[in-house]
Write a protein that holds these residues in place. Sequence first.
Motif, PDB file in Angstrom:
ATOM      1  N   PRO A 278       8.508  -5.368  -8.438  1.00 35.67           N
ATOM      2  CA  PRO A 278       8.251  -6.503  -7.537  1.00 35.67           C
ATOM      3  C   PRO A 278       9.468  -7.373  -7.255  1.00 35.67           C
ATOM      4  O   PRO A 278       9.600  -7.902  -6.151  1.00 35.67           O
ATOM      5  CB  PRO A 278       7.164  -7.296  -8.275  1.00 35.67           C
ATOM      6  N   VAL A 279      10.362  -7.548  -8.234  1.00 40.60           N
ATOM      7  CA  VAL A 279      11.529  -8.409  -8.010  1.00 40.60           C
ATOM      8  C   VAL A 279      12.385  -7.858  -6.879  1.00 40.60           C
ATOM      9  O   VAL A 279      12.838  -8.593  -5.994  1.00 40.60           O
ATOM     10  CB  VAL A 279      12.361  -8.546  -9.302  1.00 40.60           C
TER      11      VAL A 279
ATOM     12  N   LEU B 148       2.689  -8.671  -2.705  1.00 40.60           N
ATOM     13  CA  LEU B 148       3.742  -9.509  -3.283  1.00 40.60           C
ATOM     14  C   LEU B 148       3.982 -10.759  -2.444  1.00 40.60           C
ATOM     15  O   LEU B 148       4.932 -11.498  -2.703  1.00 40.60           O
ATOM     16  CB  LEU B 148       5.053  -8.713  -3.382  1.00 40.60           C
ATOM     17  N   ALA B 149       3.142 -10.981  -1.442  1.00 44.89           N
ATOM     18  CA  ALA B 149       3.290 -12.095  -0.501  1.00 44.89           C
ATOM     19  C   ALA B 149       4.558 -11.944   0.329  1.00 44.89           C
ATOM     20  O   ALA B 149       5.122 -12.925   0.802  1.00 44.89           O
ATOM     21  CB  ALA B 149       3.283 -13.441  -1.229  1.00 44.89           C
ATOM     22  N   SER B 150       5.009 -10.712   0.507  1.00 46.20           N
ATOM     23  CA  SER B 150       6.188 -10.446   1.323  1.00 46.20           C
ATOM     24  C   SER B 150       5.789 -10.283   2.782  1.00 46.20           C
ATOM     25  O   SER B 150       4.810  -9.604   3.098  1.00 46.20           O
ATOM     26  CB  SER B 150       6.884  -9.164   0.845  1.00 46.20           C
ATOM     27  N   THR B 151       6.565 -10.908   3.660  1.00 49.47           N
ATOM     28  CA  THR B 151       6.362 -10.738   5.099  1.00 49.47           C
ATOM     29  C   THR B 151       7.443  -9.851   5.705  1.00 49.47           C
ATOM     30  O   THR B 151       7.563  -9.759   6.926  1.00 49.47           O
ATOM     31  CB  THR B 151       6.371 -12.100   5.812  1.00 49.47           C
TER      32      THR B 151
ATOM     33  N   PRO C 161       6.735  -0.632  -4.688  1.00 48.91           N
ATOM     34  CA  PRO C 161       6.721  -2.097  -4.546  1.00 48.91           C
ATOM     35  C   PRO C 161       5.918  -2.791  -5.639  1.00 48.91           C
ATOM     36  O   PRO C 161       6.263  -3.896  -6.064  1.00 48.91           O
ATOM     37  CB  PRO C 161       6.092  -2.309  -3.163  1.00 48.91           C
TER      38      PRO C 161
ATOM     39  N   LEU D 260       3.390  -3.918  -0.816  1.00 51.50           N
ATOM     40  CA  LEU D 260       4.399  -4.895  -0.409  1.00 51.50           C
ATOM     41  C   LEU D 260       3.747  -6.222  -0.044  1.00 51.50           C
ATOM     42  O   LEU D 260       4.202  -7.292  -0.467  1.00 51.50           O
ATOM     43  CB  LEU D 260       5.197  -4.345   0.775  1.00 51.50           C
ATOM     44  N   ARG D 261       2.677  -6.177   0.727  1.00 54.90           N
ATOM     45  CA  ARG D 261       1.991  -7.410   1.136  1.00 54.90           C
ATOM     46  C   ARG D 261       1.351  -8.119  -0.057  1.00 54.90           C
ATOM     47  O   ARG D 261       1.209  -9.339  -0.060  1.00 54.90           O
ATOM     48  CB  ARG D 261       0.926  -7.098   2.184  1.00 54.90           C
TER      49      ARG D 261
ATOM     50  N   GLY E  85      16.394 -13.226   2.454  1.00 54.20           N
ATOM     51  CA  GLY E  85      15.074 -13.431   1.882  1.00 54.20           C
ATOM     52  C   GLY E  85      14.641 -14.878   1.831  1.00 54.20           C
ATOM     53  O   GLY E  85      13.646 -15.221   1.212  1.00 54.20           O
TER      54      GLY E  85
ATOM     55  N   ARG F 191      10.412  -8.130  -3.425  1.00 52.35           N
ATOM     56  CA  ARG F 191      10.278  -9.515  -2.956  1.00 52.35           C
ATOM     57  C   ARG F 191      11.571 -10.000  -2.301  1.00 52.35           C
ATOM     58  O   ARG F 191      11.543 -10.915  -1.476  1.00 52.35           O
ATOM     59  CB  ARG F 191       9.927 -10.446  -4.118  1.00 52.35           C
TER      60      ARG F 191
END
Length: 292
Positions: A181-182, A216-219, A177, A213-214, A260, A185
Amino acid sequence: MCNTCGCNITSSNEHLIQGDGRHAHTADGKSAVAVLQGLLSENDHQAAHNREHLDHHGVLAVNLMSSPGAGKTSLLEATIEALGQELRVAVIEGDLATENDAARIRAKGVLAIQITTGSACHLDAHMIHEALHRLDLDGIDLLFIENVGNLVCPASFDLGQHLNVILLSVPEGDDKPAKYPVMFRAADLVLCSKSDLLPLMPEFDPKRAEHHLRALASTAPFACVSVRSRAHLEPWLHWLRDEWRVQGARLETQGAIRPGRRHEGEHRSDPTGTSVPRYQDHHHHEPSPTHG
């Protein structure tokens, strides 16, 4: 990389297509950058049409992406066996060559359309549009699109799907991750596949993978799965069932949205069954430094 999407353009050679660069214009005088932007714009337009078409027939489309060999086809085989009596499934397979994966899916009694891309390292919306016209969408509840194995380009091309699922296999390492990142995300769900190998590969830490993963500000929910046992598939199956119900309710009210891009505060299925998506095990420790 391929020559169909602009991914062969890098920071080292982009000067060749800009300004007075040697390849700044096509043979008919058009700007090379404008051509690439136009291709992406046309792809997005086609993707929107595909999604509208799927919505009209009540089909939920899931785009599976990962590096080669992460276990996408094996996951689909196990999913078909588990959900075959609940949901009507079809699959679109994407590979540079061969019908190997489509043949494996057909052996499970499910319709599979194979797209061979030649040199292209990803599927695009136009390819999916052609494949959709070979399917009886009224006889399908759940459509899986298995994208070309690649952690770069597929994330940039909307196909008309509703959800993106990214597989991260244990043998790949837990830092993917952070490195890609692309791709991550873009995820609506991240599955740590081949988790049965975790006892043999202690250098892979699922909590560290989720930590990346987090960052990357991914939830997106994160869950470990294995096709070796039905119990280890349950987080994935639970998520699919829930997303199928959510999609049906959404179509009755506001319509579908792009993967997404869920509305702030909207319900998001968590395969672990908890309110906060995270990897669950009996260990309690902070992520340790990433292994190379």
